[in-house]
Scaffold this active site. Structure first.
Site, short mmCIF file in Angstrom:
data_model
loop_
_atom_site.label_atom_id
_atom_site.label_comp_id
_atom_site.label_asym_id
_atom_site.label_seq_id
_atom_site.Cartn_x
_atom_site.Cartn_y
_atom_site.Cartn_z
N CYS A 97 40.91 47.32 47.14
CA CYS A 97 41.30 45.90 47.17
C CYS A 97 40.98 45.27 48.53
O CYS A 97 40.70 44.07 48.61
CB CYS A 97 42.78 45.74 46.83
SG CYS A 97 43.90 46.65 47.92
N HIS A 134 48.76 46.06 49.10
CA HIS A 134 47.71 45.47 48.26
C HIS A 134 47.17 44.20 48.91
O HIS A 134 47.93 43.37 49.42
CB HIS A 134 48.29 45.15 46.88
CG HIS A 134 47.27 44.66 45.90
ND1 HIS A 134 46.11 45.36 45.60
CD2 HIS A 134 47.23 43.52 45.14
CE1 HIS A 134 45.42 44.69 44.69
NE2 HIS A 134 46.07 43.57 44.40
#
Length: 539
Positions: A167, A487
């Site tokens: 990510c 994330h």
């Protein structure tokens, strides 16, 4: 080393299969060449050969096609293998049904329990992505258009599949992909024939960046950035670190910095008089610094060029502008010639050259000695949609900015006046229609003339002058309490003015008023990198 084996790790151009090389005797196993010193025992050679067992080679049958010699990295989950097949067949991972021992291969299956053998043939069922053909007559729906036209109709480009803690890379590439001038520079970059001073890995990473941007522009469905990921890890091995057999989460700011550095080396235009750097022109910030020592009275002037400003976060910092001021002032300890020992120097920096795109990093991570790991500062730091950094500039730069800034203020004043007049006219009585019509003529004419001036000036970047005012166009956020976990997500403003949240392969429309709420203060997504676009005025 005389009696020891010399081993070099080489990555294959696609499936990151390790090849071991050494000198003297040659043995071959599973297409992997192992050169062994004559002094090495057979037991050591056998041990090296066993390393290849984690990379079995299989063939895959799909419809009428047979794909031989497909290598499987059994240290990675089957989802990564499905992404490889997606590149080969065009069948998305969620549509793939791969027959193995005991049933259908699942994304989280354990390779060791499947009894996979070298040379085994696997059967795959699934439908590849394809565009539904529009009827010759009748209504044309968005899904019936070619993907290039779908991108225009949808208003945003494709998302990126997460290949396993990638990510950080996906969000970085989505932000950089939003810079049209960078895409234009990459299009002009040659497929081959790199300059002599550019290494091969930098050349390959530049080509992979260009190809990935092209894929994002042509597709509305998610793209698997497999090739780019392989080349990135080859150029910067730190992004290939493993933990318990899985790729580790990495720092998005480090990825951003390394990619821009590589592109700055590749996208230079050698000339007899000047060496133009496209990346520096777009992102480069020139700083001039006064370095002085209060103890010795020594003083010097230093200049440097950076690709981002730092927003330092402390108890006194509540807003981005305050953090930037803290970031431009620092203390350093170095040797003092007059004192003959180390002394503390204060470094006061000012911006002496502005970029078209201003990148700002929120310094949220720091090394915590007690726990021996990176910790995160969760403090809320507000940032604006419009940023004015005039007071952070040097005196010389401020003088250059005064004229275009005044014209920009005058233009904004004219626009505000036109809006006020329109508001007054819309609220006037119907009995004054004729009088309103007479007054309306010159107002509209003035507005069109002003607008034409801006458009005409915008057509030529050479005539556009920077004003020190910037508009927010991208935010890269981090959710979590550690740089090595959590994330990353990209929030990008599209050319149509709409904001899209790129959460890996899932693009989600967002309201502009919600973008500045990503300022921290909790465990939700908070801004880590902001990118602003310069507001210019034609001169």
């Amino acid at each position: 080393m005389g009696s020891l084996i010399d081993i070099f790790l080489i990555w294959s151009p696609y499936y990151h299969c390790p090849f071991l090389q050494a000198t003297n005797k040659t043995q071959t196993h599973n297409n992997i060449h192992i050169f062994i010193h004559s002094s090495f025992s057979r037991s050591i050679a056998s041990t090296i050969k066993n390393l290849t067992l984690i990379m079995p080679t299989v063939s895959v049958k799909w419809q009428k096609e047979l794909y031989p010699a497909v290598e499987i990295d059994t240290t990675q989950p089957p989802y990564v293998f499905k992404c490889q097949l997606y590149d080969l067949t065009g069948v998305p991972p969620e549509r793939q049904k791969i027959m193995v021992k005991g049933g259908i291969l699942k994304d989280d299956s354990d390779w060791s329990k499947l009894g996979l053998k070298e040379g085994q043939k696997l059967m795959m069922v699934g439908t590849a992505d394809e565009i539904v053909k529009a009827p010759e007559k009748g209504t044309v729906f968005v899904e019936d258009l070619p993907e290039e036209e779908q991108v225009v109709a949808v208003g945003h480009s494709a998302g990126l599949y997460n290949l396993g803690n990638t990510c950080y890379m996906n969000s970085t590439m989505q932000c950089l992909h939003s810079v049209p001038e960078l895409k234009s520079a990459l299009i002009e970059y040659p497929q081959s024939g790199r300059s002599n001073d550019l290494d091969q890995s930098s050349h390959l990473l530049t080509v992979a960046t260009r190809d990935l941007f092209n894929e994002l522009d042509k597709n509305v469905k998610p793209v698997a950035p497999m090739q780019f990921w392989m080349v990135l890890r080859k150029k910067y091995p730190q992004f290939g670190q493993l933990h318990n057999g899985s790729f580790m989460q990495q720092d998005a700011e480090e990825c951003w910095t390394q990619i821009l550095y590589t592109l700055s080396q590749a996208l230079r235009s050698p000339s007899t008089s000047v060496n133009l750097d496209a990346v520096k022109e777009l992102f480069g910030i020139d700083l001039v610094s006064r370095v002085h020592c209060a103890e010795s009275g020594e003083e010097s002037i230093e200049t440097e060029s950076v690709y981002s400003l730092k927003c330092h976060i402390s108890q006194e910092v509540n807003h981005l502008h305050e953090g930037l001021k803290h970031g431009l002032k620092s203390e350093l300890e170095k040797a003092s010639p007059s004192l003959g020992r180390s002394a503390v120097y204060v470094k006061d920096s000012h911006i002496n050259g502005l970029p078209k795109y201003l990148t700002i990093q929120f310094v949220r991570f720091f090394w915590k000695r007690e726990s021996n790991q990176k910790a995160k500062i969760l403090r809320k730091v507000d940032y604006p949609l419009e940023l004015d950094i005039f007071d952070l500039c040097s005196d010389d730069l401020r003088k250059k900015l005064e004229a275009p800034r005044q014209m920009l203020r005058d233009e904004d004043g004219r626009k505000a006046g036109l809006k006020l007049k329109e508001k007054e006219k819309s609220s006037a009585s119907a009995d004054n229609d004729v009088k309103m019509s007479d007054a309306e003529g010159p107002s509209i004419g003035g507005g069109e003339s002003s607008k034409a001036t801006l458009v005409e000036g915008a057509a030529s970047d050479k005539n556009a002058q920077l004003t020190g005012v910037y508009d927010l166009v991208a935010v890269l956020t981090h959710k979590g309490r550690s740089a090595d976990s959590g994330h990353y997500v990209a929030w990008v403003k599209q050319e149509n003015g709409k904001w899209i949240q790129f959460d890996d392969d899932n693009p989600i429309p967002q309201r502009e008023e919600d973008i500045t709420k990503l300022s921290g203060g909790g465990d939700w997504h908070m801004a880590y990198i902001c990118m602003y676009k310069a507001r210019t005025y034609p001169m």
